[in-house]
Design a protein around this motif. Structure first.
Motif, PDB file in Angstrom:
ATOM      1  N   GLY A  74       0.787  -1.230   0.000  1.00 61.05           N
ATOM      2  CA  GLY A  74       0.000   0.000   0.000  1.00 61.05           C
ATOM      3  C   GLY A  74       0.815   1.273   0.000  1.00 61.05           C
ATOM      4  O   GLY A  74       0.533   2.203  -0.753  1.00 61.05           O
ATOM      5  N   ARG A  75       1.844   1.311   0.850  1.00 60.00           N
ATOM      6  CA  ARG A  75       2.596   2.561   0.930  1.00 60.00           C
ATOM      7  C   ARG A  75       3.405   2.818  -0.341  1.00 60.00           C
ATOM      8  O   ARG A  75       3.476   3.946  -0.820  1.00 60.00           O
ATOM      9  N   GLU A  76       3.967   1.749  -0.906  1.00 63.00           N
ATOM     10  CA  GLU A  76       4.718   1.937  -2.160  1.00 63.00           C
ATOM     11  C   GLU A  76       3.798   2.394  -3.274  1.00 63.00           C
ATOM     12  O   GLU A  76       4.182   3.188  -4.135  1.00 63.00           O
ATOM     13  N   PRO A 126       0.301  -2.478  10.355  1.00 64.89           N
ATOM     14  CA  PRO A 126       1.470  -3.287  10.031  1.00 64.89           C
ATOM     15  C   PRO A 126       2.658  -3.053  10.983  1.00 64.89           C
ATOM     16  O   PRO A 126       2.614  -2.147  11.810  1.00 64.89           O
ATOM     17  N   CYS A 127       3.672  -3.885  10.825  1.00 61.56           N
ATOM     18  CA  CYS A 127       4.970  -3.730  11.505  1.00 61.56           C
ATOM     19  C   CYS A 127       4.888  -3.904  13.018  1.00 61.56           C
ATOM     20  O   CYS A 127       5.677  -3.307  13.758  1.00 61.56           O
ATOM     21  N   LEU A 128       3.956  -4.721  13.492  1.00 66.38           N
ATOM     22  CA  LEU A 128       3.830  -4.872  14.952  1.00 66.38           C
ATOM     23  C   LEU A 128       5.020  -5.597  15.561  1.00 66.38           C
ATOM     24  O   LEU A 128       5.408  -5.332  16.690  1.00 66.38           O
ATOM     25  N   ASP A 129       5.605  -6.525  14.813  1.00 63.94           N
ATOM     26  CA  ASP A 129       6.701  -7.312  15.376  1.00 63.94           C
ATOM     27  C   ASP A 129       8.072  -6.942  14.824  1.00 63.94           C
ATOM     28  O   ASP A 129       9.079  -7.462  15.269  1.00 63.94           O
ATOM     29  N   GLU A 130       8.088  -6.053  13.832  1.00 66.03           N
ATOM     30  CA  GLU A 130       9.366  -5.729  13.203  1.00 66.03           C
ATOM     31  C   GLU A 130      10.036  -4.581  13.947  1.00 66.03           C
ATOM     32  O   GLU A 130       9.401  -3.555  14.181  1.00 66.03           O
ATOM     33  N   ASP A 131      11.302  -4.746  14.283  1.00 63.20           N
ATOM     34  CA  ASP A 131      11.970  -3.646  14.977  1.00 63.20           C
ATOM     35  C   ASP A 131      12.459  -2.601  13.972  1.00 63.20           C
ATOM     36  O   ASP A 131      12.280  -2.752  12.759  1.00 63.20           O
ATOM     37  N   LEU A 165      14.594  -3.820  11.048  1.00 62.47           N
ATOM     38  CA  LEU A 165      13.825  -4.576  10.051  1.00 62.47           C
ATOM     39  C   LEU A 165      12.954  -3.663   9.197  1.00 62.47           C
ATOM     40  O   LEU A 165      12.891  -3.811   7.975  1.00 62.47           O
ATOM     41  N   CYS A 166      12.300  -2.707   9.834  1.00 61.54           N
ATOM     42  CA  CYS A 166      11.445  -1.792   9.076  1.00 61.54           C
ATOM     43  C   CYS A 166      12.275  -0.975   8.090  1.00 61.54           C
ATOM     44  O   CYS A 166      11.855  -0.722   6.973  1.00 61.54           O
ATOM     45  N   ARG A 167      13.455  -0.582   8.532  1.00 57.04           N
ATOM     46  CA  ARG A 167      14.310   0.202   7.643  1.00 57.04           C
ATOM     47  C   ARG A 167      14.676  -0.604   6.406  1.00 57.04           C
ATOM     48  O   ARG A 167      14.518  -0.169   5.274  1.00 57.04           O
ATOM     49  N   ASN A 168      15.162  -1.834   6.656  1.00 60.29           N
ATOM     50  CA  ASN A 168      15.587  -2.673   5.531  1.00 60.29           C
ATOM     51  C   ASN A 168      14.420  -2.990   4.609  1.00 60.29           C
ATOM     52  O   ASN A 168      14.550  -2.970   3.385  1.00 60.29           O
ATOM     53  N   CYS A 169      13.306  -3.284   5.234  1.00 65.26           N
ATOM     54  CA  CYS A 169      12.113  -3.651   4.475  1.00 65.26           C
ATOM     55  C   CYS A 169      11.681  -2.486   3.582  1.00 65.26           C
ATOM     56  O   CYS A 169      11.459  -2.648   2.387  1.00 65.26           O
ATOM     57  N   LEU A 170      11.616  -1.300   4.166  1.00 64.86           N
ATOM     58  CA  LEU A 170      11.161  -0.138   3.389  1.00 64.86           C
ATOM     59  C   LEU A 170      12.158   0.233   2.299  1.00 64.86           C
ATOM     60  O   LEU A 170      11.775   0.594   1.191  1.00 64.86           O
ATOM     61  N   GLU A 171      13.429   0.124   2.643  1.00 67.56           N
ATOM     62  CA  GLU A 171      14.461   0.464   1.648  1.00 67.56           C
ATOM     63  C   GLU A 171      14.291  -0.418   0.413  1.00 67.56           C
ATOM     64  O   GLU A 171      14.256   0.055  -0.716  1.00 67.56           O
ATOM     65  N   ALA A 172      14.139  -1.729   0.662  1.00 70.24           N
ATOM     66  CA  ALA A 172      13.972  -2.666  -0.457  1.00 70.24           C
ATOM     67  C   ALA A 172      12.710  -2.341  -1.243  1.00 70.24           C
ATOM     68  O   ALA A 172      12.717  -2.306  -2.474  1.00 70.24           O
ATOM     69  N   ARG A 173      11.633  -2.076  -0.534  1.00 69.36           N
ATOM     70  CA  ARG A 173      10.362  -1.809  -1.215  1.00 69.36           C
ATOM     71  C   ARG A 173      10.433  -0.542  -2.068  1.00 69.36           C
ATOM     72  O   ARG A 173       9.890  -0.487  -3.167  1.00 69.36           O
ATOM     73  N   ILE A 174      11.073   0.495  -1.510  1.00 64.48           N
ATOM     74  CA  ILE A 174      11.120   1.766  -2.241  1.00 64.48           C
ATOM     75  C   ILE A 174      11.990   1.638  -3.479  1.00 64.48           C
ATOM     76  O   ILE A 174      11.654   2.116  -4.558  1.00 64.48           O
TER      77      ILE A 174
HETATM   78 FE1  FES Z   1       7.947  -2.384   8.932  1.00 68.15          FE
HETATM   79 FE2  FES Z   1       8.140  -3.391   6.433  1.00 68.15          FE
HETATM   80  S1  FES Z   1       8.153  -4.414   8.308  1.00 68.15           S
HETATM   81  S2  FES Z   1       8.086  -1.361   7.055  1.00 68.15           S
END
Ligand code: FES
Ligand code: 5AD
Length: 349
Positions: A277-279, A309-314, A317-326
């Motif tokens: 959704g955010r992407e 979203p992101c309830l369990d991701e620190d 993880l959120c940084r890496n995840c978002l970087e890859a998605r963007i």
């Molecule tokens: Fe938090 Fe993807 S897991 S942004």
């Protein structure tokens, strides 16, 4: 200037014509604010709230929530993480409290965040309605942007989603937005899309309200029902989640046409409906994203809506995840840059 009837038409577009609208918005974004996406590390530092908004999962009357206040150390650690990872900006968000103790606490935090980052971290506050003096005090201590969504610019609808009393006054909310501008903040507002009772005309008026207020930043996300709130009773009257999602993207696209040089956030609530959704919002008209830096133990107690979203991701993880998605979405992250609203500087000069 787009007129109301035309905006309503644009908001209702589907199929090929809608694809064209989204494409045009993307082009205008890239021509005006560029291709970069800016990070705002989000620290939801307390869920204690004095308000009872009828849609919100952390409303005062919801006794199923365990109330928390992150410690100064936890908040400063999250900000340090943002600074070390070149996020350049943080957003401090909380429930709405206006006690002197709270005002002082935020004030102290602002100064410490500036200190720990050599004055480098930009700070946005999202702490609700406060007095003009409080806004001024926080501005002088280092906050330079403020987010306060109007939620709906239609007074009648406002009182269908808030209790009608002094604590939830539509007039005071509008006043607060005025105080923020007068103080010198970059001001962000926004609405929820797909609320019960909300019409296309309401949404068109919301966009015209943003234009009239001459805002610098905007965040709009789909309304998502929360079981422990009074508005849940209208869940059968809502548009489908997919419709609310699509309509939010249309809102972002039309706003980008109307206000080409503002910052528009890809709201986290979009990801509660669609994993990408955010992407998707970034590939339309949005240029800001807020990676969650809230300490993990607190996240489940900051559920404004279901499926957040992101309830369990620190933070990492959120940084890496978002970087890859963007990067997958073909955009570049503006690491180390504040990415301030261009509109703000134009309005000032
Ligand atoms: Fe938090 Fe993807 S897991 S942004
Ligand atoms: N669905 C979607 N967004 C919500 N917010 C609060 N509750 C909900 C909900 N149920 C949004 C409000 C608020 C922001 C912090 O979160 O617009 O301003």
């Amino acid at each position: 200037m787009l007129d109301k009837q035309y905006i309503i038409k644009l908001l209702q577009l589907s199929g090929e014509k809608r694809t064209k609208l989204l494409q045009r918005s993307k082009e205008i974004k890239e021509e005006t604010v560029g291709k970069k996406v800016y990070f705002r590390g989000l620290v939801e530092f307390s869920n204690i709230c004095s308000k009872d908004c009828l849609y919100c999962g952390i409303r005062k009357s919801n006794t199923n929530v365990v109330r928390y206040q992150a410690t100064d150390e936890e908040i400063l650690d999250a900000c340090r993480f943002a600074w070390k990872n070149n996020f350049a900006s943080v957003v401090l968000q909380s429930g709405e409290i206006s006690s002197l103790a709270f005002i002082k606490r935020v004030d102290g935090l602002l100064k410490k965040i500036k200190q720990l980052s050599n004055n480098e971290l930009g700070i946005t506050l999202s702490c609700g309605e406060q007095s003009k003096d409080t806004y001024k005090r926080w501005f002088e201590s280092g906050a330079h942007r403020f987010l306060l969504r109007i939620e709906s610019s239609n007074r009648d609808l406002y009182y269908k989603i808030h209790p009608e009393n002094d604590k939830h006054s539509f007039k005071k909310r509008i006043e607060a937005l005025g105080f923020l501008k007068e103080t010198g903040y970059q001001v962000g507002t926004g609405v929820m899309v797909g609320l019960p009772f909300q019409t296309y005309a309401d949404l068109a008026n919301d966009l015209l309200f943003f234009k009239q207020l001459d805002i610098d930043m905007c965040g709009m996300g789909p309304y998502i029902e929360h079981e422990d709130t009074p508005l849940y009773q209208y869940q059968n009257q809502l548009k489908t989640k997919q419709e609310r999602f699509d309509l939010t993207l249309n809102m972002i696209a039309v706003l980008r046409l109307m206000m080409p040089d503002i910052n528009i956030a890809a709201a986290t609530a979009l990801q509660a409906i669609d994993p990408a959704g955010r992407e998707k919002a970034l590939s339309v008209g949005a240029n800001i994203i807020m990676p969650n830096l809230t300490p993990c133990d607190y996240r489940k107690e900051y559920q404004l809506y279901e499926d957040k979203p992101c309830l369990d991701e620190d933070a990492e993880l959120c940084r890496n995840c978002l970087e890859a998605r963007i990067e997958l979405a073909g955009s570049e992250i503006g690491y180390g840059e504040w990415g301030d609203s261009k509109h703000f500087y134009k309005r000032k000069s």
